[in-house]
Design a protein around this motif. Sequence first.
Motif, PDB file in Angstrom:
ATOM      1  N   UNK A  78      35.287  49.742  32.967  1.00  0.00           N
ATOM      2  CA  UNK A  78      36.389  48.959  33.539  1.00  0.00           C
ATOM      3  C   UNK A  78      36.690  49.437  34.953  1.00  0.00           C
ATOM      4  N   UNK A  79      36.627  50.764  35.135  1.00  0.00           N
ATOM      5  CA  UNK A  79      36.939  51.313  36.474  1.00  0.00           C
ATOM      6  C   UNK A  79      35.938  50.839  37.515  1.00  0.00           C
ATOM      7  N   UNK A  80      34.728  50.527  37.077  1.00  0.00           N
ATOM      8  CA  UNK A  80      33.714  50.052  38.023  1.00  0.00           C
ATOM      9  C   UNK A  80      34.115  48.704  38.623  1.00  0.00           C
ATOM     10  N   UNK A  81      35.061  48.007  37.962  1.00  0.00           N
ATOM     11  CA  UNK A  81      35.514  46.704  38.496  1.00  0.00           C
ATOM     12  C   UNK A  81      36.798  46.845  39.304  1.00  0.00           C
ATOM     13  N   UNK A 156      36.821  44.699  45.216  1.00  0.00           N
ATOM     14  CA  UNK A 156      37.168  44.618  43.792  1.00  0.00           C
ATOM     15  C   UNK A 156      38.234  43.564  43.536  1.00  0.00           C
ATOM     16  N   UNK A 157      38.228  43.031  42.311  1.00  0.00           N
ATOM     17  CA  UNK A 157      39.233  42.014  41.974  1.00  0.00           C
ATOM     18  C   UNK A 157      40.582  42.650  41.647  1.00  0.00           C
ATOM     19  N   UNK A 189      42.729  38.557  44.583  1.00  0.00           N
ATOM     20  CA  UNK A 189      42.764  40.011  44.416  1.00  0.00           C
ATOM     21  C   UNK A 189      44.122  40.417  43.853  1.00  0.00           C
ATOM     22  N   UNK A 190      44.090  41.225  42.819  1.00  0.00           N
ATOM     23  CA  UNK A 190      45.323  41.730  42.207  1.00  0.00           C
ATOM     24  C   UNK A 190      45.524  43.157  42.717  1.00  0.00           C
TER      25      UNK A 190
END
Length: 282
Positions: A78-81, A156-157, A189-190
């Motif tokens: 998950x951290x990779x995203x 990243x998103x 982007x959040x």
Amino acid sequence: MTGGPVVRAAGLTRVFEGRVAVAALDLTVERGRVLGVLGPNGAGKSTTVRMLTGLLRPTSGTVDLFGERVTPRTAPLLRARVGVQTEANLYHRLTVAENLRTWGDLHGLPRRTTERRLTEVLEILGLADRRDTPVGSLSKGLRQKAKIGRALLAEPELIFLDEPTAGLDPASALDVLDHLAKLRAEGGTTIVLCTHQLHGLESLCDDVVMLDRGRVVAAGQVDDLLARHWPTREYVIRVGDRALADSVVADLRASGHAVEEPESADPSLHDLYFRMLAGEQQ
Ligand SMILES: Nc1ncnc2c1ncn2[C@@H]1O[C@H](COP(=O)(O)OP(=O)(O)OP(=O)(O)O)[C@@H](O)[C@H]1O
């Protein structure tokens, strides 16, 4: 990928040696929104972000990113995203560019993408002329910029920033906030942002969570919170002629309106912050 919130925490709690750092925090961040996590020193902001990114295990409670539960097994994927600017060190012996390339490789970015983004990000942060400088010989502020660059590199998103403007000079801090505002305006982007930098924050953050000693003292949409706490509008009306100003005020009073000596215009997040932390009700 689900259509639900990008970040969801439920009952998130962290206790360090018997002391509660974060107490039963619930929050959600919808896609494309900017959440400001505010509060004084020791309020639990960094602890919250570290739990949200899976870098720190909660004592209890859960975190979902992109609709998936964060566990020790899922956290690395998950951290990779996610772009995270944390205290995690850069490699001091490597140059700024080499550090970012290493990060790009870790995220599986194609080299050509990394090179393009590297140039863009260093330009945004005003670090282009430090591209080949070893990180160990950068000033604290420039190192901070390199960490922000690392968080932005992979486009990243979801981005978590912990005090991104700390240690930056005012112009650089503005550049960083302007870039975040641009990402927000572009949509998609959040961003979750811990900061002590309150001025102008209402134009960047959609939502805020204010923490004090690990507890939420205010949470919600910035506009709603400001409207709820300042239900009347205040105006500063500037007219060139003092007599005209006096007659406008006299007319308003004559028609039954209470007019105070106006000093300030719209309340800001800065005002809300100090109101909430002075212990007034939500
Ligand atoms: N590794 C740790 N071990 C013990 N206590 C910790 C640890 N990390 C944080 N704390 C404690 O948890 C509380 C919240 O700390 P945290 O760093 O989350 O606050 P913060 O809001 O980010 O503060 P600041 O604005 O000063 O960075 C503090 O009382 C802090 O001393």
